[in-house]
Design a protein around this motif. Structure first.
Motif, PDB file in Angstrom:
ATOM      1  N   LYS A  54       0.916  -1.109   0.048  1.00 33.59           N
ATOM      2  CA  LYS A  54       0.006  -0.019   0.158  1.00 33.59           C
ATOM      3  C   LYS A  54       1.112   1.224  -0.107  1.00 33.59           C
ATOM      4  CE  LYS A  54      -4.400  -1.147   0.389  1.00 33.59           C
ATOM      5  NZ  LYS A  54      -5.612  -0.289  -0.443  1.00 33.59           N
ATOM      6  N   ALA A  55       0.791   2.027  -1.072  1.00 40.31           N
ATOM      7  CA  ALA A  55       1.420   3.372  -1.034  1.00 40.31           C
ATOM      8  C   ALA A  55       0.613   4.372  -1.884  1.00 40.31           C
ATOM      9  CB  ALA A  55       2.988   2.933  -1.680  1.00 40.31           C
ATOM     10  N   PRO A  56       0.935   5.607  -1.840  1.00 41.07           N
ATOM     11  CA  PRO A  56       0.463   6.630  -2.475  1.00 41.07           C
ATOM     12  C   PRO A  56       0.507   6.337  -3.880  1.00 41.07           C
ATOM     13  CG  PRO A  56       1.875   7.457  -0.741  1.00 41.07           C
ATOM     14  CD  PRO A  56       1.980   5.904  -0.587  1.00 41.07           C
ATOM     15  N   LEU A  57      -0.265   6.451  -4.709  1.00 40.12           N
ATOM     16  CA  LEU A  57      -0.348   6.060  -6.081  1.00 40.12           C
ATOM     17  C   LEU A  57      -0.504   7.581  -7.085  1.00 40.12           C
ATOM     18  CD1 LEU A  57      -0.697   3.691  -8.314  1.00 40.12           C
ATOM     19  CD2 LEU A  57      -3.140   3.944  -8.256  1.00 40.12           C
ATOM     20  N   VAL A  58       0.377   7.410  -8.228  1.00 41.53           N
ATOM     21  CA  VAL A  58       0.295   8.705  -9.042  1.00 41.53           C
ATOM     22  C   VAL A  58       0.130   7.765 -10.433  1.00 41.53           C
ATOM     23  CG1 VAL A  58       1.616  10.304 -10.178  1.00 41.53           C
ATOM     24  CG2 VAL A  58       1.952   9.942  -7.675  1.00 41.53           C
ATOM     25  N   HIS A  71      11.522   8.585 -14.284  1.00 40.27           N
ATOM     26  CA  HIS A  71      12.273   9.818 -13.605  1.00 40.27           C
ATOM     27  C   HIS A  71      11.734   9.700 -12.177  1.00 40.27           C
ATOM     28  CE1 HIS A  71      13.346  13.567 -12.055  1.00 40.27           C
ATOM     29  NE2 HIS A  71      14.519  13.441 -12.558  1.00 40.27           N
ATOM     30  N   ALA A  72      10.428   9.974 -12.179  1.00 38.69           N
ATOM     31  CA  ALA A  72       9.495  10.164 -11.028  1.00 38.69           C
ATOM     32  C   ALA A  72       9.593   9.209 -10.019  1.00 38.69           C
ATOM     33  CB  ALA A  72       8.161  10.853 -11.197  1.00 38.69           C
ATOM     34  N   GLU A  78       9.251   5.759  -2.447  1.00 36.68           N
ATOM     35  CA  GLU A  78       8.033   5.478  -1.585  1.00 36.68           C
ATOM     36  C   GLU A  78       6.544   5.643  -2.196  1.00 36.68           C
ATOM     37  OE1 GLU A  78       8.827  10.158  -1.499  1.00 36.68           O
ATOM     38  OE2 GLU A  78       9.894   8.065  -1.709  1.00 36.68           O
ATOM     39  N   ARG A  79       6.494   5.961  -3.452  1.00 41.54           N
ATOM     40  CA  ARG A  79       5.257   6.141  -3.993  1.00 41.54           C
ATOM     41  C   ARG A  79       5.076   5.126  -5.048  1.00 41.54           C
ATOM     42  NH1 ARG A  79       3.610  12.271  -5.923  1.00 41.54           N
ATOM     43  NH2 ARG A  79       2.341  12.553  -4.013  1.00 41.54           N
ATOM     44  N   ASP A  80       3.856   4.841  -5.631  1.00 43.00           N
ATOM     45  CA  ASP A  80       3.955   3.890  -6.959  1.00 43.00           C
ATOM     46  C   ASP A  80       3.520   4.730  -7.804  1.00 43.00           C
ATOM     47  OD1 ASP A  80       4.473   1.494  -5.394  1.00 43.00           O
ATOM     48  OD2 ASP A  80       2.458   0.970  -4.356  1.00 43.00           O
ATOM     49  N   PHE A  81       3.465   4.245  -9.020  1.00 39.16           N
ATOM     50  CA  PHE A  81       3.372   4.942 -10.483  1.00 39.16           C
ATOM     51  C   PHE A  81       2.471   3.899 -11.331  1.00 39.16           C
ATOM     52  CE2 PHE A  81       6.526   7.189  -8.126  1.00 39.16           C
ATOM     53  CZ  PHE A  81       6.119   8.686  -8.381  1.00 39.16           C
ATOM     54  N   LEU A  82       1.487   4.514 -11.952  1.00 38.06           N
ATOM     55  CA  LEU A  82       0.846   3.794 -12.989  1.00 38.06           C
ATOM     56  C   LEU A  82       0.936   4.497 -14.264  1.00 38.06           C
ATOM     57  CD1 LEU A  82      -0.848   1.254 -13.840  1.00 38.06           C
ATOM     58  CD2 LEU A  82      -2.867   2.446 -12.967  1.00 38.06           C
ATOM     59  N   VAL A 103      14.006   0.732 -11.542  1.00 39.48           N
ATOM     60  CA  VAL A 103      12.818   0.967 -11.205  1.00 39.48           C
ATOM     61  C   VAL A 103      11.801  -0.226 -10.760  1.00 39.48           C
ATOM     62  CG1 VAL A 103      10.659   2.350 -11.416  1.00 39.48           C
ATOM     63  CG2 VAL A 103      12.955   3.365 -11.696  1.00 39.48           C
ATOM     64  N   HIS A 104      11.045  -0.176  -9.718  1.00 41.05           N
ATOM     65  CA  HIS A 104      10.179  -1.459  -9.726  1.00 41.05           C
ATOM     66  C   HIS A 104       8.792  -0.870  -8.940  1.00 41.05           C
ATOM     67  CE1 HIS A 104      13.407  -4.190 -10.438  1.00 41.05           C
ATOM     68  NE2 HIS A 104      14.344  -3.491  -9.557  1.00 41.05           N
TER      69      HIS A 104
END
Length: 238
Positions: A54-58, A71-72, A78-82, A103-104
């Motif tokens: 569970k992490a903040p999602l962008v 890059h982000a 500490e954040r997750d990216f979609l 990056v994972h």
């Protein structure tokens, strides 16, 4: 709702390798609707299943070659990216960059973004949604294809959690004005900036696409809006 024309193209050997070797980690394959980029209804999925935490999602809509989102993701582990993108080559290139940057905390979906927001992401699951340099469809007869319009805003509102932010940028002045008008009148959002435009988002990298717009003498316009309770008074923040 489609705001793009899907174009195919021959993949490089590196892109082919990415699809064969890297896709199992990075690429999400949802159930499809009627088209190859469509999303079938009634399949909401907790993003924690994709990331194992569970992490903040962008969410970035129209991630292109992936320079921004990789890059982000590297800068903020500490954040997750979609990443949402309709071009296979761009998705493959994004996976290559993710591998290079180790990056994972990134996942990708080849899909029409409005359908992802409506059918796949749960309500209030995203902390931020990024829409940087969407196709301006600058010819008047094509303006109706633009992504940012009154019918798209409720889908953004659905996906964002209270206090969440939608960040946008474009190098087409008239489109920037349209974006601002659409969100200024939208229920459930307030401005995240004072004055005419938001300051440049410091988390946005200077891509070749943006450099091209600057070289042509275009002003780069940033906008940000905050998700609030529907019916709340529109206001600005400093």
């Amino acid at each position: 709702m489609l705001s793009f024309v899907r174009r195919g193209g021959r993949l490089t050997s590196g892109q082919e390798r990415a699809l064969n070797e890297l896709a199992p980690e990075y690429l999400i394959e949802p159930k499809r609707g009627d088209g190859v980029t469509s999303i079938a209804a009634d399949q909401e999925t907790d993003p924690a299943r994709w990331f194992g935490r569970k992490a903040p999602l962008v969410v970035e809509i129209g991630s292109g070659q992936g320079h921004q989102i990789t890059h982000a993701a590297a800068a903020t582990p500490e954040r997750d990216f979609l990443a949402l993108e309709v071009f296979t080559g761009g998705l493959a290139r994004t996976m290559v960059l993710a591998e290079q940057l180790d990056v994972h905390n990134l996942r990708l979906i080849e899909a029409n973004a409005p359908e992802v927001l409506e059918h796949l992401l749960p309500a209030a699951s995203a902390n931020e949604i990024w829409i940087f340099f969407p196709d301006p469809w600058h010819k008047a007869r094509h303006n109706k294809r633009r992504l940012i319009n009154d019918s798209f805003v409720p889908l953004i509102a659905r996906a964002l959690q209270p206090g969440g932010i939608v960040r946008m940028a474009t190098d087409w002045e008239e489109y920037a004005e349209q974006m601002r008008e659409v969100f200024d009148r939208a229920d459930g959002f307030k401005r995240g900036f004072d004055g005419e435009w938001a300051e440049r988002f410091n988390g946005r990298v200077l891509t070749a696409f943006e450099k091209k717009g600057i070289a042509k003498g275009r002003n780069i316009r940033d906008l940000s809006y905050i998700r609030v309770a529907e019916g709340a008074t529109q206001s600005k923040i400093g």
